[in-house]
Design a protein around this motif. Structure first.
Motif, PDB file in Angstrom:
ATOM      1  N   GLN A  57       0.842  -1.199   0.000  1.00 49.21           N
ATOM      2  CA  GLN A  57       0.000   0.000   0.000  1.00 49.21           C
ATOM      3  C   GLN A  57       0.872   1.241   0.000  1.00 49.21           C
ATOM      4  O   GLN A  57       1.839   1.349   0.753  1.00 49.21           O
ATOM      5  CB  GLN A  57      -0.874   0.022   1.251  1.00 49.21           C
ATOM      6  CG  GLN A  57      -2.149  -0.787   1.123  1.00 49.21           C
ATOM      7  CD  GLN A  57      -3.023  -0.565   2.333  1.00 49.21           C
ATOM      8  OE1 GLN A  57      -2.626  -0.907   3.437  1.00 49.21           O
ATOM      9  NE2 GLN A  57      -4.182   0.025   2.120  1.00 49.21           N
ATOM     10  N   GLY A  61      -3.127   3.909  -3.171  1.00 49.87           N
ATOM     11  CA  GLY A  61      -2.915   2.884  -4.186  1.00 49.87           C
ATOM     12  C   GLY A  61      -2.419   1.580  -3.590  1.00 49.87           C
ATOM     13  O   GLY A  61      -1.796   1.541  -2.538  1.00 49.87           O
ATOM     14  N   THR A  62      -2.730   0.494  -4.277  1.00 53.33           N
ATOM     15  CA  THR A  62      -2.261  -0.829  -3.883  1.00 53.33           C
ATOM     16  C   THR A  62      -1.591  -1.483  -5.081  1.00 53.33           C
ATOM     17  O   THR A  62      -2.143  -1.476  -6.184  1.00 53.33           O
ATOM     18  CB  THR A  62      -3.442  -1.712  -3.418  1.00 53.33           C
ATOM     19  OG1 THR A  62      -4.050  -1.096  -2.287  1.00 53.33           O
ATOM     20  CG2 THR A  62      -2.957  -3.088  -3.033  1.00 53.33           C
ATOM     21  N   SER A  63      -0.405  -2.021  -4.864  1.00 56.89           N
ATOM     22  CA  SER A  63       0.306  -2.724  -5.918  1.00 56.89           C
ATOM     23  C   SER A  63       0.628  -4.131  -5.438  1.00 56.89           C
ATOM     24  O   SER A  63       0.732  -4.381  -4.241  1.00 56.89           O
ATOM     25  CB  SER A  63       1.602  -2.009  -6.291  1.00 56.89           C
ATOM     26  OG  SER A  63       1.329  -0.694  -6.741  1.00 56.89           O
ATOM     27  N   VAL A  65       3.366  -7.144  -5.773  1.00 54.46           N
ATOM     28  CA  VAL A  65       4.722  -7.517  -6.179  1.00 54.46           C
ATOM     29  C   VAL A  65       4.840  -9.041  -6.117  1.00 54.46           C
ATOM     30  O   VAL A  65       4.433  -9.660  -5.134  1.00 54.46           O
ATOM     31  CB  VAL A  65       5.782  -6.869  -5.267  1.00 54.46           C
ATOM     32  CG1 VAL A  65       7.186  -7.350  -5.633  1.00 54.46           C
ATOM     33  CG2 VAL A  65       5.696  -5.353  -5.344  1.00 54.46           C
ATOM     34  N   CYS A 115       6.053  -6.063 -10.633  1.00 53.51           N
ATOM     35  CA  CYS A 115       5.111  -5.259  -9.860  1.00 53.51           C
ATOM     36  C   CYS A 115       3.990  -4.816 -10.783  1.00 53.51           C
ATOM     37  O   CYS A 115       4.208  -4.563 -11.967  1.00 53.51           O
ATOM     38  CB  CYS A 115       5.791  -4.046  -9.234  1.00 53.51           C
ATOM     39  SG  CYS A 115       4.672  -3.091  -8.170  1.00 53.51           S
ATOM     40  N   SER A 116       2.805  -4.731 -10.201  1.00 55.76           N
ATOM     41  CA  SER A 116       1.634  -4.383 -11.005  1.00 55.76           C
ATOM     42  C   SER A 116       1.529  -2.893 -11.283  1.00 55.76           C
ATOM     43  O   SER A 116       0.688  -2.459 -12.052  1.00 55.76           O
ATOM     44  CB  SER A 116       0.355  -4.854 -10.277  1.00 55.76           C
ATOM     45  OG  SER A 116       0.218  -4.159  -9.045  1.00 55.76           O
ATOM     46  N   CYS A 117       2.402  -2.082 -10.659  1.00 59.44           N
ATOM     47  CA  CYS A 117       2.287  -0.637 -10.834  1.00 59.44           C
ATOM     48  C   CYS A 117       2.841  -0.219 -12.202  1.00 59.44           C
ATOM     49  O   CYS A 117       3.608  -0.954 -12.816  1.00 59.44           O
ATOM     50  CB  CYS A 117       3.009   0.100  -9.712  1.00 59.44           C
ATOM     51  SG  CYS A 117       4.795   0.202  -9.929  1.00 59.44           S
ATOM     52  N   CYS A 124      10.841  -0.300  -8.760  1.00 62.41           N
ATOM     53  CA  CYS A 124       9.874   0.642  -8.183  1.00 62.41           C
ATOM     54  C   CYS A 124       9.954   0.586  -6.665  1.00 62.41           C
ATOM     55  O   CYS A 124      10.515  -0.333  -6.077  1.00 62.41           O
ATOM     56  CB  CYS A 124       8.464   0.333  -8.672  1.00 62.41           C
ATOM     57  SG  CYS A 124       7.833  -1.239  -8.072  1.00 62.41           S
ATOM     58  N   HIS A 126       7.707  -0.092  -4.583  1.00 69.04           N
ATOM     59  CA  HIS A 126       7.006  -1.242  -3.989  1.00 69.04           C
ATOM     60  C   HIS A 126       7.943  -2.441  -3.853  1.00 69.04           C
ATOM     61  O   HIS A 126       7.948  -3.137  -2.838  1.00 69.04           O
ATOM     62  CB  HIS A 126       5.794  -1.610  -4.850  1.00 69.04           C
ATOM     63  CG  HIS A 126       4.916  -0.446  -5.187  1.00 69.04           C
ATOM     64  ND1 HIS A 126       4.888   0.134  -6.443  1.00 69.04           N
ATOM     65  CD2 HIS A 126       4.063   0.283  -4.410  1.00 69.04           C
ATOM     66  CE1 HIS A 126       4.038   1.151  -6.433  1.00 69.04           C
ATOM     67  NE2 HIS A 126       3.533   1.272  -5.222  1.00 69.04           N
TER      68      HIS A 126
END
Ligand SMILES: [Zn+2]
Length: 186
Positions: A57, A61-63, A65, A115-117, A124, A126
């Motif tokens: 978090q 936003g939430t990513s 990994v 990572c989904s970001c 990144c 995250h």
């Protein structure tokens, strides 16, 4: 600057090094944020064999990994197993150094990191936060460092270790109860 909150064991330090590579000439400006996120409980990790999944978090936003860790080498697995065959095996810094000095450093190797970001940077914040959170967890319980490399899986006979590597050593190892791997270094 060094942050002694993370990686005060050699087992945990391996994961700090993923964030703070010795090859970097300048510290990544994202590191303070990543450390803070790990410290503030913004990283929720679950393990599935050698896959680390983390929900991170940041702000609203939430990513997600996902890290795939390579299996520990058969040689390192055997070396650790041999040295852990005492009555009360300890995953100490000394044991880590002894295994490394024997030529089989037990440091993890990451097969992939995702990572989904949408960050376009090579790493990144995250991902960095997850490295710190892994270091924190492993400092608390070094068994995680082995588990995430498939150590207990391999040592239970289901692993990737070549048969010729340690057929005899597995016998002694199989008599070890993972629950007996104490975590305290002192
Ligand atoms: Zn990210």
């Amino acid at each position: 600057m060094a942050d002694h909150d993370y990686g005060y064991t050699t087992w945990g330090k391996d994961w700090v090094r993923f964030a703070e590579s010795l090859r970097q000439t300048r510290p990544d400006p994202q590191l303070p944020s990543a450390r803070r996120m790990a410290r503030d409980g913004k990283v929720q990790i679950t393990f599935d064999d050698r896959t680390v999944r983390a929900v991170v978090q940041r702000g609203r936003g939430t990513s997600v990994v996902t890290i795939e860790v390579a299996p520990m080498s058969a040689e390192a697995t055997a070396e650790i197993s041999r040295r852990l065959s005492g009555i009360q095996p300890l995953l100490t810094d000394d044991l880590y150094r002894a295994v490394a000095d024997a030529g089989h450093p037990p440091a993890p190797v990451l097969d992939s990191v995702d990572c989904s970001c949408p960050a376009g940077t090579p790493r990144c914040v995250h991902e960095l936060a997850v490295y710190y959170d892994m270091a924190r967890r492993i400092d608390d319980d070094p068994r995680i460092a082995l588990d995430v490399q498939g150590f207990f899986h391999a040592s239970a006979g289901g692993g990737q270790a070549p048969a010729e590597a340690t057929a005899q050593r597995w016998i002694a190892l199989n008599s070890l109860d993972p629950a007996a791997y104490f975590t305290a270094a002192e």
